[in-house]
Design an enzyme around this catalytic site. Structure first.
Site, PDB file in Angstrom:
ATOM      1  N   GLY A 192       0.223  23.971   1.504  1.00 19.34           N
ATOM      2  CA  GLY A 192      -0.086  23.114   0.355  1.00 19.34           C
ATOM      3  C   GLY A 192      -1.219  22.170   0.743  1.00 19.34           C
ATOM      4  N   GLY A 229       0.811  -1.225   0.000  1.00 18.33           N
ATOM      5  CA  GLY A 229       0.000   0.000   0.000  1.00 18.33           C
ATOM      6  C   GLY A 229       0.838   1.267   0.000  1.00 18.33           C
ATOM      7  N   GLY A 230       2.079   1.168   0.501  1.00 12.97           N
ATOM      8  CA  GLY A 230       2.982   2.331   0.453  1.00 12.97           C
ATOM      9  C   GLY A 230       2.503   3.481   1.311  1.00 12.97           C
ATOM     10  N   GLU A 248       2.471  29.986   5.624  1.00 13.68           N
ATOM     11  CA  GLU A 248       2.907  29.594   4.276  1.00 13.68           C
ATOM     12  C   GLU A 248       3.907  30.630   3.782  1.00 13.68           C
ATOM     13  OE1 GLU A 248       2.616  27.200   1.756  1.00 13.68           O
ATOM     14  OE2 GLU A 248       3.835  28.647   0.658  1.00 13.68           O
ATOM     15  N   HIS A 255     -30.220  16.358 -14.103  1.00 11.77           N
ATOM     16  CA  HIS A 255     -30.674  17.537 -13.340  1.00 11.77           C
ATOM     17  C   HIS A 255     -31.523  17.053 -12.170  1.00 11.77           C
ATOM     18  CE1 HIS A 255     -32.032  21.644 -12.609  1.00 11.77           C
ATOM     19  NE2 HIS A 255     -33.250  21.136 -12.456  1.00 11.77           N
TER      20      HIS A 255
HETATM   21  P1  FAD Z   1       4.966   5.289  -2.107  1.00 11.45           P
HETATM   22  O1  FAD Z   1       3.512   5.221  -1.895  1.00 11.45           O
HETATM   23  O2  FAD Z   1       5.763   6.313  -1.396  1.00 11.45           O
HETATM   24  O3  FAD Z   1       5.524   3.858  -1.772  1.00 11.45           O
HETATM   25  C1  FAD Z   1       6.884   3.583  -1.760  1.00 11.45           C
HETATM   26  C2  FAD Z   1       7.102   2.325  -0.996  1.00 11.45           C
HETATM   27  O4  FAD Z   1       8.474   1.978  -1.148  1.00 11.45           O
HETATM   28  C3  FAD Z   1       6.862   2.448   0.496  1.00 11.45           C
HETATM   29  O5  FAD Z   1       5.973   1.439   0.924  1.00 11.45           O
HETATM   30  C4  FAD Z   1       8.233   2.259   1.116  1.00 11.45           C
HETATM   31  O6  FAD Z   1       8.170   1.547   2.337  1.00 11.45           O
HETATM   32  C5  FAD Z   1       8.950   1.459   0.052  1.00 11.45           C
HETATM   33  N1  FAD Z   1      10.399   1.637   0.033  1.00 11.45           N
HETATM   34  C6  FAD Z   1      11.101   2.798   0.006  1.00 11.45           C
HETATM   35  N2  FAD Z   1      12.420   2.552  -0.056  1.00 11.45           N
HETATM   36  C7  FAD Z   1      12.546   1.212  -0.067  1.00 11.45           C
HETATM   37  C8  FAD Z   1      13.655   0.338  -0.135  1.00 11.45           C
HETATM   38  N3  FAD Z   1      14.902   0.793  -0.207  1.00 11.45           N
HETATM   39  N4  FAD Z   1      13.425  -0.995  -0.097  1.00 11.45           N
HETATM   40  C9  FAD Z   1      12.165  -1.479  -0.020  1.00 11.45           C
HETATM   41  N5  FAD Z   1      11.081  -0.702   0.035  1.00 11.45           N
HETATM   42  C10 FAD Z   1      11.274   0.620  -0.005  1.00 11.45           C
HETATM   43  N6  FAD Z   1      -1.807  11.478  -3.460  1.00 11.45           N
HETATM   44  C11 FAD Z   1      -2.970  11.500  -4.132  1.00 11.45           C
HETATM   45  O7  FAD Z   1      -2.987  11.228  -5.323  1.00 11.45           O
HETATM   46  N7  FAD Z   1      -4.135  11.832  -3.501  1.00 11.45           N
HETATM   47  C12 FAD Z   1      -4.181  12.136  -2.195  1.00 11.45           C
HETATM   48  O8  FAD Z   1      -5.234  12.439  -1.659  1.00 11.45           O
HETATM   49  C13 FAD Z   1      -2.968  12.118  -1.460  1.00 11.45           C
HETATM   50  N8  FAD Z   1      -2.959  12.399  -0.143  1.00 11.45           N
HETATM   51  C14 FAD Z   1      -1.793  12.355   0.550  1.00 11.45           C
HETATM   52  C15 FAD Z   1      -1.813  12.654   1.895  1.00 11.45           C
HETATM   53  C16 FAD Z   1      -0.642  12.632   2.632  1.00 11.45           C
HETATM   54  C17 FAD Z   1      -0.679  12.959   4.087  1.00 11.45           C
HETATM   55  C18 FAD Z   1       0.575  12.248   1.990  1.00 11.45           C
HETATM   56  C19 FAD Z   1       1.849  12.165   2.763  1.00 11.45           C
HETATM   57  C20 FAD Z   1       0.607  11.938   0.657  1.00 11.45           C
HETATM   58  C21 FAD Z   1      -0.581  11.989  -0.083  1.00 11.45           C
HETATM   59  N9  FAD Z   1      -0.598  11.707  -1.454  1.00 11.45           N
HETATM   60  C22 FAD Z   1      -1.780  11.762  -2.138  1.00 11.45           C
HETATM   61  C23 FAD Z   1       0.633  11.379  -2.193  1.00 11.45           C
HETATM   62  C24 FAD Z   1       0.720   9.870  -2.417  1.00 11.45           C
HETATM   63  O9  FAD Z   1       0.716   9.230  -1.165  1.00 11.45           O
HETATM   64  C25 FAD Z   1       1.976   9.538  -3.190  1.00 11.45           C
HETATM   65  O10 FAD Z   1       2.014  10.297  -4.375  1.00 11.45           O
HETATM   66  C26 FAD Z   1       2.012   8.062  -3.557  1.00 11.45           C
HETATM   67  O11 FAD Z   1       1.970   7.266  -2.407  1.00 11.45           O
HETATM   68  C27 FAD Z   1       3.281   7.740  -4.355  1.00 11.45           C
HETATM   69  O12 FAD Z   1       3.266   6.406  -4.698  1.00 11.45           O
HETATM   70  P2  FAD Z   1       4.600   5.602  -5.008  1.00 11.45           P
HETATM   71  O13 FAD Z   1       4.147   4.264  -5.467  1.00 11.45           O
HETATM   72  O14 FAD Z   1       5.484   6.393  -5.863  1.00 11.45           O
HETATM   73  O15 FAD Z   1       5.368   5.466  -3.625  1.00 11.45           O
END
Ligand code: FAD
Length: 469
Positions: free
Chosen positions: A186, A45-46, A207, A447
């Site tokens: 932001g 899920g990241g 900001e 509508h």
């Molecule tokens: P990520 O989701 O960052 O996932 C990267 C993964 O890589 C993580 O699980 C991490 O543990 C893993 N990882 C990192 N380094 C390593 C390594 N060396 N080895 C193994 N695993 C590693 N975006 C939207 O579009 N809509 C929203 O409403 C929104 N709300 C947000 C609210 C908040 C509070 C935050 C912080 C962010 C929000 N975002 C939103 C942004 C969004 O979360 C990110 O753009 C998105 O998660 C990026 O996806 P990604 O797959 O690039 O990486």
């Protein structure tokens, strides 16, 4: 999880199980490629699912409910002041996340994607070293780097206090602080500020720039700023934090700039000043993958780096750092790996600020058009004319369409108001399909809805066009 062995072999390794990583992995597996995801987290899920989009929207939904109960008073319905059981709020938020984590795990299992827990760093262009789990090394033919980003710390300010949190800390919601300073106007700062204000904290936002939500047109930001002015104690633009120190009962903050906040000691400080790519944590030097001056990995339109078997997607390759951009890139890279000739070239990537009211835009903004000297036709409508907006007591909105003069091709759309984030998708499709204002105007919208306003705005752009209401 993959079987317990110290060396694992795979055709495709995906580093990072966030929205970019799992989308790419599931798609690639669907094409028959043997795929493995490695993630430092124990669940998929990241950032998005575990400490970003989903927990923030879960808490925002709760803040919205509280606000709606207050708003109901103007409709003749009175609720008592809500009692907030923080442990149950957090349990509910965790339940939402866990359910979605399980859904991703089940999907990985169904598609036979191996999931390994551990932190990966490159040993060479066909191996990563893994720490923190059962597997020590992974050998791969090709790799997708989807390792995301992390919050930026405040430059030049060193403070180690449990009262100073970033977005991850704020979303844990361990208590309801009496007063909160949000640093950064932001979307992340404003969403988190809205949650705590909804829970009853006194919120101040500072900001550095001259307006909230950088990148958003002024007329779209205005209704939000007006509402936040009521919800927050103070919004101070063109103001910087210059220092912080822990004092009795709070954190004392010093400021510099246009509007110095009245309060200087805060129960909690939330730092939301941006995010930086995790490229510095992967030992990219071992494979010679190039990054730009901001640390984003350089890729071409097929998401390939300068190293032929190494691809990268998501936050780690650059702005906009949004989950749907990461997923879009994930889909493309999987197709590229399955030997399809595709490029990541979307006509637009929508942006949504999930505050109350929501702000959403797609394609060209008026600000961008003016800065680049692009001639545009702009038409907009305030929501006061909308029967549906009036019925729900939320006429604080605006719908705006930006078209190419002559052809009428839709170049951009901006919406501020209730559920703007849900309504922007129609505009994304219009922009992607090269639709004109006439196409939107001639599409019959249901509508009474707020979404029908876009067809009315488009109709106003037609010769002889005039608002229906
Ligand atoms: P990520 O989701 O960052 O996932 C990267 C993964 O890589 C993580 O699980 C991490 O543990 C893993 N990882 C990192 N380094 C390593 C390594 N060396 N080895 C193994 N695993 C590693 N975006 C939207 O579009 N809509 C929203 O409403 C929104 N709300 C947000 C609210 C908040 C509070 C935050 C912080 C962010 C929000 N975002 C939103 C942004 C969004 O979360 C990110 O753009 C998105 O998660 C990026 O996806 P990604 O797959 O690039 O990486």
């Amino acid at each position: 999880m993959a079987e317990s062995c110290r060396i694992h072999e795979t055709d495709l390794l995906v580093i990072g199980g966030g929205p970019g990583g799992y989308t790419a992995a599931f798609k690639a597996a669907g094409y028959g490629i043997h795929t493995t995801i490695v993630d430092s987290d124990s669940v998929l899920g990241g950032v998005c699912l575990n400490r970003g989009c989903i927990p923030s929207k879960t808490l925002l939904a709760m803040a919205e409910m509280i606000e709606m109960s207050t708003h109901a008073r103007s409709m003749g319905i009175e609720f008592e002041k809500p009692t907030i059981h923080l442990d149950q709020v957090n349990a509910w938020k965790d339940k939402v996340i866990t359910k979605l984590n399980r859904g991703l795990a089940a999907m990985a299992k169904r598609l036979k994607v191996d999931v390994i827990c551990g932190t990966a760093t490159f040993a060479d262009s066909h191996h990563v070293t893994v720490t923190g789990g059962e597997i020590e090394k992974i050998k791969f033919k090709r790799v997708i780097i989807a390792a995301g980003s992390r919050p930026v710390k405040l430059k030049g300010i060193q403070i180690d206090s449990p009262r100073v949190v970033d977005s991850t800390g704020a979303l844990k919601l361990e208590r309801i602080p009496e007063s909160v300073l949000v640093i950064g106007g932001g979307y992340i700062g404003l969403e988190l500020g809205s949650v705590t204000a909804g829970l009853g904290s006194e919120v101040t936002v500072v900001e550095m720039l001259d307006s909230l939500i950088p990148g958003c047109d002024d007329d779209l930001a205005k209704p939000l700023t007006k509402r936040l002015d009521k919800m927050f104690s103070q919004i101070c633009v063109e103001t910087c934090v210059t220092g912080m120190k822990e004092v009795d009962g709070g954190v004392e903050v010093s400021f510099e700039g246009n509007k110095i906040p009245k309060r200087t000691v805060f129960d909690q400080v939330m730092v939301a000043v941006g995010r930086r790519p995790n490229s510095d944590q992967l030992n990219l030097e071992a494979i010679g993958a190039e990054v730009n001056d901001k640390g984003f990995i350089k890729v071409d339109s097929c998401m390939m780096t300068n190293v032929p078997n190494v691809y990268a997607i998501g936050d780690i390759v650059g702005n906009p750092m949004l989950a749907h951009k990461a997923m879009g890139e994930g889909k493309v890279v999987a197709q590229v790996l399955a030997v399809k000739k595709v490029e990541f070239k979307p006509a637009c990537i929508p942006a949504v600020v999930f505050t109350d009211p929501e702000v959403a835009w797609a394609g060209l903004t008026e600000t961008e058009a003016a800065a680049a000297g692009i001639p545009v036709n702009v038409q907009k409508m305030q929501w006061v004319a909308s029967g549906r907006a009036a019925a729900v007591g939320r006429t604080d909105g605006l719908t705006k369409v930006i078209c190419e003069p002559g052809t009428g091709r839709v170049l951009g759309v901006g919406i501020v108001g209730l559920h703007a984030g849900e309504m922007i998708s129609e505009s994304c499709l219009a922009i992607e399909m090269g639709a004109t204002a006439a196409d939107i105007a001639n599409t019959i919208h249901p509508h009474p809805t707020i979404s029908e306003l876009i067809s009315e705005v488009a109709d106003m752009m037609m010769p002889g066009g005039a608002p229906v209401h």
